[in-house]
Design an enzyme around this catalytic site. Structure first.
Site, PDB file in Angstrom:
ATOM      1  N   GLN A 130      31.890  51.928  46.377  1.00 36.21           N
ATOM      2  CA  GLN A 130      32.084  50.473  46.306  1.00 36.21           C
ATOM      3  C   GLN A 130      30.765  49.847  46.711  1.00 36.21           C
ATOM      4  OE1 GLN A 130      34.172  48.037  45.320  1.00 36.21           O
ATOM      5  NE2 GLN A 130      32.684  46.583  46.158  1.00 36.21           N
TER       6      GLN A 130
ATOM      7  N   GLN B  79      29.401  46.502  45.998  1.00 34.31           N
ATOM      8  CA  GLN B  79      29.284  45.098  46.364  1.00 34.31           C
ATOM      9  C   GLN B  79      29.691  44.895  47.823  1.00 34.31           C
ATOM     10  OE1 GLN B  79      31.742  42.388  44.093  1.00 34.31           O
ATOM     11  NE2 GLN B  79      30.298  40.699  44.301  1.00 34.31           N
TER      12      GLN B  79
ATOM     13  N   GLY C 268      40.287  44.635  42.855  1.00 32.13           N
ATOM     14  CA  GLY C 268      39.548  45.142  41.716  1.00 32.13           C
ATOM     15  C   GLY C 268      38.065  44.962  41.935  1.00 32.13           C
ATOM     16  N   MET C 269      37.287  45.755  41.228  1.00 33.36           N
ATOM     17  CA  MET C 269      35.826  45.638  41.281  1.00 33.36           C
ATOM     18  C   MET C 269      35.312  45.795  39.863  1.00 33.36           C
ATOM     19  SD  MET C 269      33.137  45.108  43.017  1.00 33.36           S
ATOM     20  CE  MET C 269      31.638  44.898  42.070  1.00 33.36           C
ATOM     21  N   GLU C 270      34.527  44.796  39.449  1.00 28.76           N
ATOM     22  CA  GLU C 270      34.137  44.637  38.049  1.00 28.76           C
ATOM     23  C   GLU C 270      33.001  45.563  37.609  1.00 28.76           C
ATOM     24  OE1 GLU C 270      33.783  42.487  40.581  1.00 28.76           O
ATOM     25  OE2 GLU C 270      31.947  41.304  40.430  1.00 28.76           O
ATOM     26  N   ASN C 271      33.003  46.805  37.990  1.00 30.17           N
ATOM     27  CA  ASN C 271      31.921  47.691  37.585  1.00 30.17           C
ATOM     28  C   ASN C 271      31.842  47.721  36.054  1.00 30.17           C
ATOM     29  OD1 ASN C 271      31.268  48.409  40.297  1.00 30.17           O
ATOM     30  ND2 ASN C 271      33.120  49.664  40.331  1.00 30.17           N
TER      31      ASN C 271
ATOM     32  N   HIS D 132      40.869  39.002  35.627  1.00 27.24           N
ATOM     33  CA  HIS D 132      39.781  38.578  36.506  1.00 27.24           C
ATOM     34  C   HIS D 132      38.580  39.527  36.377  1.00 27.24           C
ATOM     35  CE1 HIS D 132      38.071  36.860  40.296  1.00 27.24           C
ATOM     36  NE2 HIS D 132      37.573  38.090  40.397  1.00 27.24           N
ATOM     37  N   GLU D 133      38.830  40.801  36.530  1.00 26.07           N
ATOM     38  CA  GLU D 133      37.706  41.759  36.471  1.00 26.07           C
ATOM     39  C   GLU D 133      37.078  41.770  35.077  1.00 26.07           C
ATOM     40  OE1 GLU D 133      36.891  42.349  39.305  1.00 26.07           O
ATOM     41  OE2 GLU D 133      38.798  42.110  40.355  1.00 26.07           O
TER      42      GLU D 133
ATOM     43  N   HIS E   6      34.636  38.987  34.623  1.00 25.84           N
ATOM     44  CA  HIS E   6      33.314  39.248  35.210  1.00 25.84           C
ATOM     45  C   HIS E   6      32.339  39.868  34.194  1.00 25.84           C
ATOM     46  CE1 HIS E   6      33.491  38.186  39.423  1.00 25.84           C
ATOM     47  NE2 HIS E   6      34.553  38.921  39.685  1.00 25.84           N
TER      48      HIS E   6
ATOM     49  N   GLU F 156      32.265  34.329  41.366  1.00 28.97           N
ATOM     50  CA  GLU F 156      33.723  34.320  41.547  1.00 28.97           C
ATOM     51  C   GLU F 156      34.412  33.035  41.080  1.00 28.97           C
ATOM     52  OE1 GLU F 156      35.201  36.981  41.973  1.00 28.97           O
ATOM     53  OE2 GLU F 156      33.608  38.285  42.766  1.00 28.97           O
TER      54      GLU F 156
ATOM     55  N   ASP G  35      29.640  39.210  53.410  1.00 25.36           N
ATOM     56  CA  ASP G  35      31.096  39.168  53.523  1.00 25.36           C
ATOM     57  C   ASP G  35      31.602  37.809  54.009  1.00 25.36           C
ATOM     58  OD1 ASP G  35      31.879  41.589  52.645  1.00 25.36           O
ATOM     59  OD2 ASP G  35      32.874  42.186  54.513  1.00 25.36           O
TER      60      ASP G  35
ATOM     61  N   TYR H  68      35.919  31.324  45.332  1.00 24.18           N
ATOM     62  CA  TYR H  68      36.868  31.577  44.250  1.00 24.18           C
ATOM     63  C   TYR H  68      37.541  30.293  43.770  1.00 24.18           C
ATOM     64  CZ  TYR H  68      36.660  36.637  45.186  1.00 24.18           C
ATOM     65  OH  TYR H  68      36.244  37.934  45.329  1.00 24.18           O
TER      66      TYR H  68
ATOM     67  N   ARG I 122      44.124  48.157  50.938  1.00 24.49           N
ATOM     68  CA  ARG I 122      43.454  46.995  50.354  1.00 24.49           C
ATOM     69  C   ARG I 122      43.247  45.949  51.447  1.00 24.49           C
ATOM     70  NH1 ARG I 122      46.161  43.676  45.356  1.00 24.49           N
ATOM     71  NH2 ARG I 122      44.572  42.040  45.175  1.00 24.49           N
TER      72      ARG I 122
ATOM     73  N   LYS J 191      42.496  42.868  51.595  1.00 27.54           N
ATOM     74  CA  LYS J 191      43.136  41.562  51.471  1.00 27.54           C
ATOM     75  C   LYS J 191      44.568  41.565  52.026  1.00 27.54           C
ATOM     76  CE  LYS J 191      45.450  39.210  47.959  1.00 27.54           C
ATOM     77  NZ  LYS J 191      45.694  38.699  46.621  1.00 27.54           N
TER      78      LYS J 191
HETATM   79  N1  BES Z   1      33.915  41.278  42.912  1.00 24.32           N
HETATM   80  C1  BES Z   1      35.147  41.090  43.579  1.00 24.32           C
HETATM   81  C2  BES Z   1      35.354  42.011  44.744  1.00 24.32           C
HETATM   82  C3  BES Z   1      34.302  41.935  45.820  1.00 24.32           C
HETATM   83  C4  BES Z   1      33.723  40.737  46.193  1.00 24.32           C
HETATM   84  C5  BES Z   1      33.909  43.080  46.471  1.00 24.32           C
HETATM   85  C6  BES Z   1      32.738  40.711  47.177  1.00 24.32           C
HETATM   86  C7  BES Z   1      32.949  43.046  47.447  1.00 24.32           C
HETATM   87  C8  BES Z   1      32.354  41.851  47.813  1.00 24.32           C
HETATM   88  C9  BES Z   1      36.327  41.221  42.622  1.00 24.32           C
HETATM   89  O1  BES Z   1      36.084  40.745  41.350  1.00 24.32           O
HETATM   90  C10 BES Z   1      37.461  40.404  43.176  1.00 24.32           C
HETATM   91  O2  BES Z   1      37.308  39.226  43.305  1.00 24.32           O
HETATM   92  N2  BES Z   1      38.567  41.037  43.486  1.00 24.32           N
HETATM   93  C11 BES Z   1      39.753  40.399  44.021  1.00 24.32           C
HETATM   94  C12 BES Z   1      40.786  40.219  42.970  1.00 24.32           C
HETATM   95  C13 BES Z   1      40.791  38.920  42.257  1.00 24.32           C
HETATM   96  C14 BES Z   1      41.988  38.824  41.329  1.00 24.32           C
HETATM   97  C15 BES Z   1      40.677  37.706  43.118  1.00 24.32           C
HETATM   98  C16 BES Z   1      40.347  41.332  45.060  1.00 24.32           C
HETATM   99  O3  BES Z   1      39.835  42.430  45.242  1.00 24.32           O
HETATM  100  O4  BES Z   1      41.331  40.957  45.678  1.00 24.32           O
HETATM  101 ZN    ZN Z   2      35.895  38.662  41.312  1.00 26.06          ZN
END
Ligand code: BES
Ligand code: ZN
Length: 634
Positions: free
Chosen positions: A163, A165, A296-299, A322-323, A326, A345, A403, A411, A582, A584
């Protein structure tokens, strides 16, 4: 030392004096040395005005026994003559040697390590334009999680995933780890023969190495920000969904994952119709083991996703939209530094909504946007409302972790800004602008300042009244939420909100069997935080909270249960916290437990001691600050 300092100073002065010279066409994809705002990344040691990396070529072996990646990163470098040094970002890397392209040793030095930024690797460049760094990662590399077989779904093979980012790529490869420094890359990865290697690049196949291992090759020929270089190794199967789309995951989960993402191809076509050709070839999704720390991560080419989005009814595929979004906002046009994270974002949430609206209808997309609005209001309160410095879209993150910019401001305030522009100029004009915008800035870093200038030049033109009506500068540089913010209200939520109010007041049970997951989440979020215990028990039956597969509903319920010290939910809480990692979900739950003092603290500590070994470092890094484990911690 002096000439190089002079060169970078000179470059800085030159850019301060006038606009950057833009080279037309593909050449712009990797412009010369980087200067000005893009080079001013407080989260990187790189000095791209002196010398910048343009290509990374990895040759690494994955050793699951020692939990290390080891090998060579060969970097192509662009520098103005006279060249002095090249500075790379590293963190917790063990550097063994540095040579030029011909294998001749180059002088190098590792600077002092900062816990967040790592240590700059300064290499005496001379006339070299290719640099080979022989190195290995440490077992604690924060980007990497090495899973034991028991931590996977199949239970038979180990697993590794990365990971990157925001600033973790430097913990597994030495490069200039700044989002404004785009690099093409290629890789040869050696792994145990029974495992599959996937990366965020085009796969060129695998071959036996002769030493009982397999070597896999990859190439990414479009320049990308280094946080988008990603790898996973494990017992991974693939299933095609459409001509350009498919899903990777452990074999036991492949059928369910393919069914959940059945609409992937349609989402891709929808996004293309709106924002122009998809520039990355394939779009696949890798569903990771449950410890993946993000949703998710938009690799590029290969979105990494948490298994907690597999709800069985496609109710959480908004995350994939969402991904996928990106692929334009973030991967094609990228925040130059983390101060402008909202450009990644906020745009992406906006586009995600547009994809969801086109594929699943306005009724559904409006619910998602409305839930986002609710989240934004809470975030604004938490960050001090109109007084809060971090309620700005453009942030000052000097001396702080990127962070700290990872909030609903980037967002949801970001997306709301774009909806407000859309409302002011009309959808047709806005859509045409945006499509053109991605084309004009493709494969380039972007800043807030340049976005505003672009808006003024190509959308607002000379309409001062329109400029004022939107209040562009206030949106980007001001705190709080401007009064003209466009709010999307979901019609479907009117009944849900009324039902929540009635239930809270009298215990009257609504007809909820037909409610979607979004409506269930809304209902739970709308309830007062304190409810009589009998009413909580009634809720469990009403919303089928014990049988829920939708992780957002479960999370919303558990937050309410904790606020009420509702003991019957403890087993479910423990299950949820020990079967996925996760951040979040995990961080707010542990935080809420700790806020419950003598009731919640022991529960948090007991569960965290059990759960922590299964979490990724991104998640433990955050939860460690909230739940003190003391002696229990390893
Ligand atoms: N790019 C982000 C995840 C991220 C941001 C990782 C900053 C590390 C640092 C990814 O696109 C994202 O926003 N993921 C969200 C889901 C989205 C539907 C809001 C998540 O992981 O919850
Ligand atoms: Zn995102």
């Amino acid at each position: 030392m002096r000439p190089a300092i002079f060169a970078s100073l000179l470059a800085a002065v030159l850019t301060a004096c006038g606009p950057r010279q833009e080279t037309p066409g593909a050449q712009r994809m990797i412009a010369g040395v980087l200067t000005g705002e893009d080079a001013n990344d407080v989260h990187s040691r790189a000095e791209p005005a002196v010398a910048r990396v343009t290509h990374v070529d990895l040759d690494l072996t994955a050793d699951f026994a020692t939990q290390t990646l080891a090998g060579i990163a060969a970097l192509d470098v662009l520098a103005d003559a006279p060249a002095a040094w090249l500075t790379l970002d590293t963190r917790d890397l063990i550097i063994e040697s540095v040579t030029d392209g011909a294998g001749v040793g180059l002088d190098w030095q590792l600077g002092t390590a900062d816990p967040l930024l790592g240590a700059g690797l300064r290499i005496a460049l001379g006339t070299a334009r290719r640099v080979q760094v022989k190195y290995r990662t440490s077992p604690g590399a924060e980007a990497l999680q090495w899973l034991t077989p028991a931590q996977t779904a199949g239970g038979r093979h180990p697993y590794l995933f990365s990971q990157g980012q925001a600033i973790l790529t430097r913990t597994w490869l030495p490069t200039q780890d700044s989002p404004g420094i785009r690099q093409t890359w290629s890789a040869r990865i050696v792994a145990p023969p029974e495992l599959t290697v996937v990366m965020s690049a085009e796969g060129l196949g695998s071959e036996a190495t002769g030493e009982g291992a397999k070597a896999w090759r990859f190439v990414m020929d479009r320049p990308v920000a280094p946080y988008l270089i990603a790898i996973a190794i494990g017992d991974i199967a693939f299933r095609e969904i459409g001509p350009r789309t498919g899903v990777y995951t452990e074999p036991v989960g492949i059928d369910t994952a393919a069914a959940e993402f059945a609409d992937l191809e349609q989402m891709l076509r929808t996004a293309e119709a709106l924002y122009g050709a998809y520039r990355w070839g394939r779009y696949d999704v890798l569903v990771l083991p449950p410890s993946f720390p993000f949703g998710g991560m938009e690799n590029p080419r290969l979105t990494f996703a948490t298994p907690t989005i597999i709800a069985g009814d496609k109710s959480l595929v908004g995350l994939i939209a969402h991904e996928l979004a990106h692929s334009w906002s973030g991967n094609l046009v990228t925040n130059a530094t983390w101060a402008d994270f909202w450009l990644n974002e906020g745009f992406t949430v906006y586009i995600e909504d547009r994809i969801m609206e086109a594929v699943y209808g306005e009724r559904f997309s409006a619910m998602l946007a409305d839930l986002g609005w609710h989240g934004l209001q809470e975030e604004l309160r938490r960050l001090g409302g109109a007084e809060g410095a971090d309620t700005r879209l453009h942030l000052d993150l000097t001396g702080r972790s990127p962070d700290e910019g990872l909030t609903s401001i980037a967002y949801e305030k970001g997306a709301t800004f774009l909806r407000t522009i859309e409302a002011a100029v009309g959808r047709a004009r806005w859509d045409a602008y945006l499509k053109d915008y991605f084309d004009r800035h493709a494969f380039q870093p972007q800043t807030s300042q340049r976005f505003l200038a672009d808006l003024r030049q190509h959308l607002i033109r000379d309409d001062a009244a329109l400029d004022n009506r939107i209040g562009l500068d206030e949106w980007v540089y001001g705190t709080g939420l401007p009064a003209n913010a466009v709010r999307i209200r979901a019609e479907a939520f009117e009944a849900v909100d009324a039902a929540a109010q009635q239930f809270a007041a009298s215990g009257a049970l609504p007809q909820a069997t037909a409610w979607s997951s979004a409506e269930r989440v809304r209902f739970l979020e709308r309830l007062p935080r304190r409810l009589p215990v009998t009413r909580l028990a009634a809720l469990v039956t009403l919303l089928d909270l014990d049988g829920q597969r939708n992780s957002e509903v479960r999370h919303a319920w558990l937050m309410l249960a904790i606020a009420n010290r509702y003991a019957p939910a403890e087993a479910q809480l423990e299950h949820f916290l020990t079967t996925q990692g996760r951040r979040k979900f995990v961080l707010p739950l542990f935080t809420a437990l700790m806020e419950q003092g003598d009731w919640g603290r022991p529960i948090a500590q007991r569960i965290y001691a059990r759960a922590r070994p299964g979490y990724h470092a991104v998640t433990t890094g955050s939860v460690d600050k909230v739940v003190p484990l003391g002696a229990a911690r390893q």
